[in-house]
Design a protein around this motif. Structure first.
Motif, PDB file in Angstrom:
ATOM      1  N   GLY A 110       0.831  -1.206   0.000  1.00 30.52           N
ATOM      2  CA  GLY A 110       0.000   0.000   0.000  1.00 30.52           C
ATOM      3  C   GLY A 110       0.861   1.248   0.000  1.00 30.52           C
ATOM      4  N   HIS A 111       0.327   2.341   0.554  1.00 35.70           N
ATOM      5  CA  HIS A 111       1.051   3.617   0.623  1.00 35.70           C
ATOM      6  C   HIS A 111       1.599   4.020  -0.755  1.00 35.70           C
ATOM      7  CE1 HIS A 111       0.986   2.768   4.933  1.00 35.70           C
ATOM      8  NE2 HIS A 111       1.660   1.654   4.709  1.00 35.70           N
ATOM      9  N   PRO A 112       0.767   4.135  -1.779  1.00 37.22           N
ATOM     10  CA  PRO A 112       1.286   4.391  -3.132  1.00 37.22           C
ATOM     11  C   PRO A 112       2.122   5.653  -3.263  1.00 37.22           C
ATOM     12  CG  PRO A 112      -1.115   4.652  -3.039  1.00 37.22           C
ATOM     13  CD  PRO A 112      -0.703   4.007  -1.773  1.00 37.22           C
ATOM     14  N   ASP A 113       1.694   6.745  -2.653  1.00 36.87           N
ATOM     15  CA  ASP A 113       2.445   7.998  -2.788  1.00 36.87           C
ATOM     16  C   ASP A 113       3.774   7.940  -2.041  1.00 36.87           C
ATOM     17  OD1 ASP A 113       0.456   9.139  -4.361  1.00 36.87           O
ATOM     18  OD2 ASP A 113      -0.614   9.952  -2.627  1.00 36.87           O
ATOM     19  N   GLU A 114       3.725   7.462  -0.799  1.00 37.23           N
ATOM     20  CA  GLU A 114       4.948   7.366  -0.006  1.00 37.23           C
ATOM     21  C   GLU A 114       5.942   6.394  -0.645  1.00 37.23           C
ATOM     22  OE1 GLU A 114       1.877   7.016   1.019  1.00 37.23           O
ATOM     23  OE2 GLU A 114       1.511   8.039   2.936  1.00 37.23           O
ATOM     24  N   LEU A 157      10.965   5.086  -3.322  1.00 45.41           N
ATOM     25  CA  LEU A 157      11.674   4.285  -4.321  1.00 45.41           C
ATOM     26  C   LEU A 157      12.305   5.169  -5.399  1.00 45.41           C
ATOM     27  CD1 LEU A 157       9.317   1.183  -4.738  1.00 45.41           C
ATOM     28  CD2 LEU A 157      11.540   1.300  -3.595  1.00 45.41           C
ATOM     29  N   LYS A 158      11.640   6.248  -5.753  1.00 49.60           N
ATOM     30  CA  LYS A 158      12.229   7.159  -6.740  1.00 49.60           C
ATOM     31  C   LYS A 158      13.570   7.690  -6.236  1.00 49.60           C
ATOM     32  CE  LYS A 158      11.281  11.332  -9.436  1.00 49.60           C
ATOM     33  NZ  LYS A 158      10.297  12.400  -9.737  1.00 49.60           N
ATOM     34  N   ASP A 159      13.618   8.095  -4.969  1.00 49.60           N
ATOM     35  CA  ASP A 159      14.869   8.574  -4.382  1.00 49.60           C
ATOM     36  C   ASP A 159      15.923   7.472  -4.350  1.00 49.60           C
ATOM     37  OD1 ASP A 159      13.722  11.043  -3.972  1.00 49.60           O
ATOM     38  OD2 ASP A 159      13.257  10.701  -1.853  1.00 49.60           O
ATOM     39  N   LEU A 160      15.476   6.266  -4.054  1.00 47.32           N
ATOM     40  CA  LEU A 160      16.400   5.140  -3.951  1.00 47.32           C
ATOM     41  C   LEU A 160      17.008   4.800  -5.314  1.00 47.32           C
ATOM     42  CD1 LEU A 160      17.311   3.366  -1.583  1.00 47.32           C
ATOM     43  CD2 LEU A 160      15.628   1.673  -2.325  1.00 47.32           C
ATOM     44  N   SER A 176       3.117  -5.363  -6.841  1.00 45.74           N
ATOM     45  CA  SER A 176       2.048  -5.091  -5.889  1.00 45.74           C
ATOM     46  C   SER A 176       0.751  -5.753  -6.327  1.00 45.74           C
ATOM     47  CB  SER A 176       1.815  -3.586  -5.747  1.00 45.74           C
ATOM     48  OG  SER A 176       0.806  -3.322  -4.769  1.00 45.74           O
ATOM     49  N   PHE A 177      -0.071  -6.140  -5.319  1.00 45.26           N
ATOM     50  CA  PHE A 177      -1.430  -6.592  -5.575  1.00 45.26           C
ATOM     51  C   PHE A 177      -2.317  -5.419  -5.993  1.00 45.26           C
ATOM     52  CE2 PHE A 177      -0.110 -10.202  -2.975  1.00 45.26           C
ATOM     53  CZ  PHE A 177      -0.810 -11.267  -3.542  1.00 45.26           C
ATOM     54  N   GLU A 178      -1.907  -4.217  -5.639  1.00 44.39           N
ATOM     55  CA  GLU A 178      -2.738  -3.040  -5.872  1.00 44.39           C
ATOM     56  C   GLU A 178      -2.284  -2.298  -7.129  1.00 44.39           C
ATOM     57  OE1 GLU A 178      -3.309  -0.524  -2.525  1.00 44.39           O
ATOM     58  OE2 GLU A 178      -3.344  -2.183  -1.083  1.00 44.39           O
ATOM     59  N   PRO A 179      -3.096  -2.311  -8.188  1.00 40.23           N
ATOM     60  CA  PRO A 179      -2.705  -1.630  -9.426  1.00 40.23           C
ATOM     61  C   PRO A 179      -2.384  -0.150  -9.228  1.00 40.23           C
ATOM     62  CG  PRO A 179      -4.592  -3.058  -9.803  1.00 40.23           C
ATOM     63  CD  PRO A 179      -4.369  -3.036  -8.321  1.00 40.23           C
ATOM     64  N   ARG A 225       1.055   4.459  -9.840  1.00 40.54           N
ATOM     65  CA  ARG A 225       1.701   5.624  -9.207  1.00 40.54           C
ATOM     66  C   ARG A 225       3.216   5.546  -9.361  1.00 40.54           C
ATOM     67  NH1 ARG A 225       3.285   9.595  -8.664  1.00 40.54           N
ATOM     68  NH2 ARG A 225       3.229  11.117  -6.974  1.00 40.54           N
ATOM     69  N   MET A 226       3.770   4.339  -9.268  1.00 43.28           N
ATOM     70  CA  MET A 226       5.214   4.174  -9.441  1.00 43.28           C
ATOM     71  C   MET A 226       5.629   4.551 -10.853  1.00 43.28           C
ATOM     72  SD  MET A 226       7.891   3.209  -7.656  1.00 43.28           S
ATOM     73  CE  MET A 226       8.984   4.417  -8.424  1.00 43.28           C
ATOM     74  N   ARG A 227       4.862   4.124 -11.850  1.00 45.55           N
ATOM     75  CA  ARG A 227       5.186   4.464 -13.241  1.00 45.55           C
ATOM     76  C   ARG A 227       5.032   5.967 -13.487  1.00 45.55           C
ATOM     77  NH1 ARG A 227       5.315   0.715 -17.229  1.00 45.55           N
ATOM     78  NH2 ARG A 227       6.699   2.261 -18.135  1.00 45.55           N
ATOM     79  N   GLN A 228       4.067   6.594 -12.813  1.00 45.26           N
ATOM     80  CA  GLN A 228       3.933   8.055 -12.906  1.00 45.26           C
ATOM     81  C   GLN A 228       5.162   8.743 -12.343  1.00 45.26           C
ATOM     82  OE1 GLN A 228       0.132   8.664 -10.817  1.00 45.26           O
ATOM     83  NE2 GLN A 228      -0.647   9.672 -12.652  1.00 45.26           N
ATOM     84  N   SER A 229       5.626   8.256 -11.219  1.00 40.04           N
ATOM     85  CA  SER A 229       6.751   8.867 -10.534  1.00 40.04           C
ATOM     86  C   SER A 229       8.053   8.669 -11.303  1.00 40.04           C
ATOM     87  CB  SER A 229       6.877   8.281  -9.125  1.00 40.04           C
ATOM     88  OG  SER A 229       7.969   8.831  -8.444  1.00 40.04           O
ATOM     89  N   ASP A 230       8.247   7.459 -11.828  1.00 38.02           N
ATOM     90  CA  ASP A 230       9.453   7.154 -12.599  1.00 38.02           C
ATOM     91  C   ASP A 230       9.115   6.075 -13.625  1.00 38.02           C
ATOM     92  OD1 ASP A 230      11.911   6.482 -13.644  1.00 38.02           O
ATOM     93  OD2 ASP A 230      12.960   6.544 -11.732  1.00 38.02           O
TER      94      ASP A 230
END
Length: 334
Positions: free
Chosen positions: A180-184, A189-192, A207-210, A215-220
């Motif tokens: 969970g915690h998509p934004d956080e 992970l982007k910083d990492l 993730s089980f949650e699309p 959100r990850m693909r949006q971020s990077d």
């Protein structure tokens, strides 16, 4: 990419469902066209297959099939305390090519390794992560409830950064499992990835949650991603027992399971542009593997814990599998 037959079937089904609801061919056509435009405009493209194969360690054999790799579940939950540095080291020592690690957050926002949202099951502490600061977590024994607790006594809950640095040092690929915690998660992970660019070619976010993957693909958009799925997960527990005693609620969630399964296989994977699909082992077959490979998506089976199963996935299906132990047969940890 999505096959032509798939696209025709998908939008034909959408058209039929909307028509049944509106009984207006004009409105049905408009709504179906809007859905098509949404998928086209807001989907993320898949990353190059060569990168996915590199991260998943899928080297081609002489017959042209993928040579499967072994991934330690939570670092190898049977062989060492889960989600710890000790587990990562044991996995490497026992021949894993990668580790699956669970990402959670402390009350003060630090990304750590933990599967549950409480510390009760795996440590000598008690309470929800949402009420425990990193300094509080550092005082706990992460081996306290493990079968080999004497061997690993005093093992600590690692931060995400500590775990990643250990994996990089041992040249292990990483499956970041996000609950969970998509934004956080996306921000952390982007910083990492910026700090450790090697992760682009040695890790995948699952993730089980699309919404987490999207959100990850949006971020990077350069981060490799995968959807995780177990059919009937909304209505049944991991061992098949119904989640709800109420028949009405059970039947309703069963219907939701059917819709979710359809969405995973026809819409969500394309919208997120995933490179892999992590599926519970009981639903993997040669036809299923072929279904996804025709779409440029690699299958990873979980959780595979007997020698017979391991040989089946590795030698017959040529797909990666996630296991609780690299040294012996064991019962699965859901």
């Amino acid at each position: 990419m999505l096959q032509l037959g798939d696209e025709v079937s998908l939008y034909s089904l959408v058209f039929a469902v909307v028509l049944l609801g509106t009984r207006s061919p004009l409105w049905t056509t408009a709504l179906t066209a809007s859905f098509y435009l949404f998928v086209v405009l807001f989907r993320f493209p898949q990353l190059p297959a060569s990168r996915a194969r590199q991260v998943l360690h899928l080297a081609k054999d002489t017959a042209g099939s993928g040579k499967a790799s072994v991934v330690a579940h939570r670092g190898g939950v049977h062989d060492a305390p889960e989600n710890t540095i000790a587990a990562i080291r044991e996995a490497s020592k026992n021949g894993a090519t990668g580790v699956e690690l669970d990402l959670e957050f402390s009350a003060d926002g630090f990304p750590i390794l933990m599967h549950d949202d409480t510390v009760d099951r795996t440590t000598n502490g008690s309470g929800p992560l949402s009420q425990m600061r990193l300094s509080d977590l550092g005082k706990l024994d992460a081996a306290a409830k493990h079968r080999l607790r004497d061997k690993f006594a005093g093992e600590k809950i690692p931060t995400l950064e500590e775990a990643v640095e250990e994996c990089i040092k041992l040249q292990l690929s990483i499956y970041f499992d996000v609950k969970g915690h998509p934004d956080e998660t996306a921000a952390a992970l982007k910083d990492l990835y910026k700090k450790h660019p090697v992760l682009y070619n040695s890790s995948i976010v699952c993730s089980f949650e699309p919404k987490v993957i999207y959100r990850m693909r949006q971020s990077d958009p350069e981060v490799l991603t995968a959807l995780t799925h177990r059919p009937w997960s909304l209505s049944r527990l991991g061992d098949g027992v119904p989640r709800f005693s109420s028949p009405w609620k059970h039947h309703w969630m069963t219907l939701m399971d059917i819709l979710l399964d359809w969405a995973h296989h026809h819409v969500l994977w394309k919208l997120c542009g995933v490179s892999a699909f992590l599926i519970q082992k009981n639903f993997v077959s040669p036809d299923y593997v072929q279904y996804w490979r025709q779409r440029g998506v690699e299958v990873v089976a979980w959780t595979v814990n007997t020698q017979v199963e391991k040989e089946y996935y590795q030698e017959l299906l040529h797909v990666n599998y996630i296991t609780d132990s690299l040294v012996e047969d064991c019962q699965p940890h859901y």
